[in-house]
Design a protein around this motif. Structure first.
Motif, PDB file in Angstrom:
ATOM      1  N   GLY A 109       3.848 -29.279 -10.950  1.00 58.12           N
ATOM      2  CA  GLY A 109       3.014 -29.137  -9.766  1.00 58.12           C
ATOM      3  C   GLY A 109       1.826 -28.218  -9.907  1.00 58.12           C
ATOM      4  N   SER A 110       1.366 -28.009 -11.141  1.00 54.82           N
ATOM      5  CA  SER A 110       0.161 -27.229 -11.380  1.00 54.82           C
ATOM      6  C   SER A 110      -0.965 -28.157 -11.822  1.00 54.82           C
ATOM      7  CB  SER A 110       0.402 -26.182 -12.475  1.00 54.82           C
ATOM      8  OG  SER A 110       1.461 -25.314 -12.121  1.00 54.82           O
ATOM      9  N   LEU A 111      -2.188 -27.653 -11.835  1.00 56.60           N
ATOM     10  CA  LEU A 111      -3.288 -28.439 -12.370  1.00 56.60           C
ATOM     11  C   LEU A 111      -3.104 -28.629 -13.865  1.00 56.60           C
ATOM     12  CD1 LEU A 111      -6.491 -26.989 -10.646  1.00 56.60           C
ATOM     13  CD2 LEU A 111      -4.933 -28.759  -9.838  1.00 56.60           C
ATOM     14  N   ASP A 112      -3.406 -29.835 -14.349  1.00 57.45           N
ATOM     15  CA  ASP A 112      -3.326 -30.094 -15.786  1.00 57.45           C
ATOM     16  C   ASP A 112      -4.665 -29.708 -16.420  1.00 57.45           C
ATOM     17  OD1 ASP A 112      -3.170 -31.157 -18.378  1.00 57.45           O
ATOM     18  OD2 ASP A 112      -1.739 -32.683 -17.726  1.00 57.45           O
ATOM     19  N   GLU A 113      -4.754 -28.462 -16.848  1.00 60.61           N
ATOM     20  CA  GLU A 113      -6.000 -27.941 -17.395  1.00 60.61           C
ATOM     21  C   GLU A 113      -6.359 -28.601 -18.723  1.00 60.61           C
ATOM     22  OE1 GLU A 113      -6.469 -23.574 -17.059  1.00 60.61           O
ATOM     23  OE2 GLU A 113      -4.459 -23.637 -16.131  1.00 60.61           O
ATOM     24  N   ARG A 114      -5.353 -29.010 -19.473  1.00 52.41           N
ATOM     25  CA  ARG A 114      -5.620 -29.623 -20.777  1.00 52.41           C
ATOM     26  C   ARG A 114      -6.371 -30.944 -20.619  1.00 52.41           C
ATOM     27  NH1 ARG A 114      -3.682 -33.487 -23.832  1.00 52.41           N
ATOM     28  NH2 ARG A 114      -2.088 -34.011 -22.280  1.00 52.41           N
ATOM     29  N   ILE A 115      -5.845 -31.822 -19.761  1.00 53.22           N
ATOM     30  CA  ILE A 115      -6.510 -33.110 -19.565  1.00 53.22           C
ATOM     31  C   ILE A 115      -7.861 -32.911 -18.878  1.00 53.22           C
ATOM     32  CG2 ILE A 115      -6.396 -35.339 -18.383  1.00 53.22           C
ATOM     33  CD1 ILE A 115      -3.459 -35.441 -18.884  1.00 53.22           C
ATOM     34  N   LEU A 137      -4.402 -22.456  -3.179  1.00 49.70           N
ATOM     35  CA  LEU A 137      -5.420 -21.437  -3.435  1.00 49.70           C
ATOM     36  C   LEU A 137      -5.415 -20.998  -4.896  1.00 49.70           C
ATOM     37  CD1 LEU A 137      -5.321 -19.224  -0.215  1.00 49.70           C
ATOM     38  CD2 LEU A 137      -6.924 -21.034  -0.823  1.00 49.70           C
ATOM     39  N   ALA A 138      -4.225 -20.947  -5.487  1.00 48.51           N
ATOM     40  CA  ALA A 138      -4.141 -20.643  -6.918  1.00 48.51           C
ATOM     41  C   ALA A 138      -4.822 -21.744  -7.729  1.00 48.51           C
ATOM     42  CB  ALA A 138      -2.689 -20.483  -7.341  1.00 48.51           C
ATOM     43  N   ALA A 139      -4.678 -22.981  -7.271  1.00 55.14           N
ATOM     44  CA  ALA A 139      -5.323 -24.106  -7.964  1.00 55.14           C
ATOM     45  C   ALA A 139      -6.840 -23.990  -7.892  1.00 55.14           C
ATOM     46  CB  ALA A 139      -4.855 -25.421  -7.358  1.00 55.14           C
ATOM     47  N   VAL A 140      -7.357 -23.569  -6.750  1.00 52.05           N
ATOM     48  CA  VAL A 140      -8.805 -23.363  -6.624  1.00 52.05           C
ATOM     49  C   VAL A 140      -9.269 -22.283  -7.594  1.00 52.05           C
ATOM     50  CG1 VAL A 140     -10.654 -22.594  -5.092  1.00 52.05           C
ATOM     51  CG2 VAL A 140      -8.910 -24.169  -4.244  1.00 52.05           C
ATOM     52  N   GLU A 141      -8.484 -21.222  -7.720  1.00 52.67           N
ATOM     53  CA  GLU A 141      -8.823 -20.150  -8.659  1.00 52.67           C
ATOM     54  C   GLU A 141      -8.898 -20.696 -10.089  1.00 52.67           C
ATOM     55  OE1 GLU A 141      -9.732 -17.150  -8.136  1.00 52.67           O
ATOM     56  OE2 GLU A 141      -8.840 -16.372  -6.289  1.00 52.67           O
ATOM     57  N   VAL A 142      -7.969 -21.582 -10.437  1.00 56.33           N
ATOM     58  CA  VAL A 142      -7.997 -22.194 -11.765  1.00 56.33           C
ATOM     59  C   VAL A 142      -9.283 -23.006 -11.934  1.00 56.33           C
ATOM     60  CG1 VAL A 142      -6.923 -23.937 -13.253  1.00 56.33           C
ATOM     61  CG2 VAL A 142      -5.499 -22.250 -12.065  1.00 56.33           C
ATOM     62  N   LEU A 143      -9.637 -23.792 -10.923  1.00 60.30           N
ATOM     63  CA  LEU A 143     -10.843 -24.617 -11.018  1.00 60.30           C
ATOM     64  C   LEU A 143     -12.107 -23.775 -11.087  1.00 60.30           C
ATOM     65  CD1 LEU A 143     -10.024 -27.569  -8.581  1.00 60.30           C
ATOM     66  CD2 LEU A 143     -10.002 -27.586 -11.084  1.00 60.30           C
ATOM     67  N   ASN A 144     -12.057 -22.562 -10.549  1.00 61.25           N
ATOM     68  CA  ASN A 144     -13.211 -21.668 -10.668  1.00 61.25           C
ATOM     69  C   ASN A 144     -13.536 -21.351 -12.126  1.00 61.25           C
ATOM     70  OD1 ASN A 144     -13.735 -21.451  -7.915  1.00 61.25           O
ATOM     71  ND2 ASN A 144     -12.569 -19.557  -7.668  1.00 61.25           N
ATOM     72  N   LEU A 193     -18.700 -34.039 -11.513  1.00 58.45           N
ATOM     73  CA  LEU A 193     -17.237 -34.145 -11.516  1.00 58.45           C
ATOM     74  C   LEU A 193     -16.669 -33.624 -10.194  1.00 58.45           C
ATOM     75  CD1 LEU A 193     -14.450 -34.588 -12.782  1.00 58.45           C
ATOM     76  CD2 LEU A 193     -14.707 -32.390 -13.958  1.00 58.45           C
ATOM     77  N   THR A 194     -15.954 -34.494  -9.514  1.00 55.51           N
ATOM     78  CA  THR A 194     -15.193 -34.113  -8.322  1.00 55.51           C
ATOM     79  C   THR A 194     -13.716 -34.096  -8.683  1.00 55.51           C
ATOM     80  OG1 THR A 194     -16.782 -35.132  -6.803  1.00 55.51           O
ATOM     81  CG2 THR A 194     -14.561 -34.743  -5.963  1.00 55.51           C
ATOM     82  N   PHE A 195     -13.043 -32.966  -8.442  1.00 56.85           N
ATOM     83  CA  PHE A 195     -11.586 -32.935  -8.583  1.00 56.85           C
ATOM     84  C   PHE A 195     -11.015 -33.436  -7.261  1.00 56.85           C
ATOM     85  CE2 PHE A 195      -7.267 -31.545  -8.980  1.00 56.85           C
ATOM     86  CZ  PHE A 195      -7.028 -31.504 -10.338  1.00 56.85           C
ATOM     87  N   HIS A 196     -10.264 -34.530  -7.312  1.00 56.05           N
ATOM     88  CA  HIS A 196      -9.883 -35.211  -6.072  1.00 56.05           C
ATOM     89  C   HIS A 196      -8.590 -34.665  -5.452  1.00 56.05           C
ATOM     90  CE1 HIS A 196      -6.816 -37.394  -8.188  1.00 56.05           C
ATOM     91  NE2 HIS A 196      -7.633 -38.239  -8.810  1.00 56.05           N
ATOM     92  N   ARG A 197      -8.038 -35.441  -4.516  1.00 56.26           N
ATOM     93  CA  ARG A 197      -6.960 -34.941  -3.672  1.00 56.26           C
ATOM     94  C   ARG A 197      -5.625 -34.744  -4.387  1.00 56.26           C
ATOM     95  NH1 ARG A 197      -5.970 -37.856   1.575  1.00 56.26           N
ATOM     96  NH2 ARG A 197      -4.717 -35.971   1.895  1.00 56.26           N
ATOM     97  N   ALA A 198      -5.602 -34.889  -5.691  1.00 57.79           N
ATOM     98  CA  ALA A 198      -4.426 -34.425  -6.431  1.00 57.79           C
ATOM     99  C   ALA A 198      -4.157 -32.956  -6.110  1.00 57.79           C
ATOM    100  CB  ALA A 198      -4.643 -34.598  -7.936  1.00 57.79           C
ATOM    101  N   GLU A 224     -17.859 -26.784 -14.711  1.00 59.85           N
ATOM    102  CA  GLU A 224     -18.283 -28.193 -14.743  1.00 59.85           C
ATOM    103  C   GLU A 224     -17.753 -28.979 -13.547  1.00 59.85           C
ATOM    104  OE1 GLU A 224     -17.726 -26.506 -18.860  1.00 59.85           O
ATOM    105  OE2 GLU A 224     -16.474 -26.665 -17.066  1.00 59.85           O
ATOM    106  N   VAL A 225     -16.792 -28.414 -12.800  1.00 60.80           N
ATOM    107  CA  VAL A 225     -16.279 -29.073 -11.589  1.00 60.80           C
ATOM    108  C   VAL A 225     -17.250 -28.776 -10.446  1.00 60.80           C
ATOM    109  CG1 VAL A 225     -14.401 -29.195  -9.922  1.00 60.80           C
ATOM    110  CG2 VAL A 225     -13.889 -28.925 -12.362  1.00 60.80           C
ATOM    111  N   ASP A 226     -17.900 -29.810  -9.951  1.00 54.58           N
ATOM    112  CA  ASP A 226     -18.934 -29.642  -8.923  1.00 54.58           C
ATOM    113  C   ASP A 226     -18.370 -29.651  -7.507  1.00 54.58           C
ATOM    114  OD1 ASP A 226     -21.449 -29.900 -10.678  1.00 54.58           O
ATOM    115  OD2 ASP A 226     -20.293 -31.678 -11.222  1.00 54.58           O
ATOM    116  N   HIS A 227     -17.337 -30.459  -7.283  1.00 54.35           N
ATOM    117  CA  HIS A 227     -16.785 -30.626  -5.947  1.00 54.35           C
ATOM    118  C   HIS A 227     -15.261 -30.687  -6.019  1.00 54.35           C
ATOM    119  CE1 HIS A 227     -20.879 -32.016  -5.019  1.00 54.35           C
ATOM    120  NE2 HIS A 227     -20.742 -32.890  -6.005  1.00 54.35           N
ATOM    121  N   VAL A 228     -14.614 -30.273  -4.946  1.00 54.70           N
ATOM    122  CA  VAL A 228     -13.176 -30.491  -4.791  1.00 54.70           C
ATOM    123  C   VAL A 228     -12.973 -31.268  -3.492  1.00 54.70           C
ATOM    124  CG1 VAL A 228     -10.919 -29.450  -4.471  1.00 54.70           C
ATOM    125  CG2 VAL A 228     -12.547 -28.396  -6.035  1.00 54.70           C
TER     126      VAL A 228
END
Length: 220
Positions: A97-103, A129-136, A116-121, A140-144
């Motif tokens: 249940g975490s973001l797959d940072e590798r892929i 909120l922890a997932a948003v911190e990871v995406l920070n 790049l939009t990270f979608h509703r996954a 290269e991720v423009d939108h969530v």
């Protein structure tokens, strides 16, 4: 600004004519979207003038992807780049249940200049909120694209507000947005861009009057 889900060339042309500012092109609307066909991507990119962001999702079973899935989705990313799509819409999770940072990192390397939009996954992670911190950590991720972890953006509005305060990228509210709630969402979240699907459809078909009503509420 309005991003609209479309599934065909006909819908893409209609959405542009009705006032969409950007398209999310998908297949299999009822399942939440999968990657559209080569022909659909090519024709839509060639026949509309607004940006086209293509869903990259090899199946609707989950957001956890095997090595075979990974090979397929990376090939689709390359295809979208070659066909001139403005962006891709992608998300992947690990089994816990975490973001797959590798892929995600591999997709970023393959996407070239596409947005790049990270979608509703992200709405299915253990800690949003922890997932948003990871995406920070991935500039290269423009939108969530997110409903704040709820069934609809309206229900997830408090979470969306917290995400907005944490995120370094654009938070794009989606799910259940229509003319009845868009003004509240925009004002509460201080956003000017929303993502709509069923909110501008009647019996599954795009509805020009609902586009007009949504736009009128957004302009107030």
């Amino acid at each position: 600004m309005i991003e609209v889900i479309v599934t065909t060339l006909e819908e893409a042309k209609q959405a542009e004519r009705f006032g969409a500012d950007r398209l999310e092109l998908i297949a299999d609307f009822p399942s939440g979207g999968t990657t559209p066909s080569f022909g659909t991507i090519r024709n839509v990119v060639e026949h509309v003038s607004i940006p086209v962001h293509v869903m990259i999702r090899p199946h609707a079973n989950s957001f956890v992807y095997s090595e075979d899935d990974e090979e397929t989705l990376l090939a689709d990313v390359g295809l979208c780049r070659e066909l001139g799509a403005a962006g891709i819409v992608f998300g992947a999770l690990t089994a816990d249940g975490s973001l797959d940072e590798r892929i995600l990192g591999k997709v970023i390397k393959h996407k070239g200049d596409m947005a790049l939009t990270f979608h509703r996954a992200i709405d299915e992670v253990r800690d949003i909120l922890a997932a948003v911190e990871v995406l920070n950590d991935f500039p290269e991720v423009d939108h969530v694209l997110t409903s704040g972890g709820a069934a609809t953006a309206r229900e997830g509005i408090d979470s969306l507000k917290a995400m907005r305060e944490t995120a370094e990228m654009n938070i794009l509210p989606g799910a259940g947005i229509d003319a009845n709630n868009v003004r509240e969402l925009m004002e509460t979240l201080d956003v000017s861009f929303v993502h709509v699907g069923s909110g501008v459809r009647t019996d599954g078909a795009l509805d020009e009057s609902k586009f007009r009503q949504l736009r009128e509420q957004m302009r107030q």
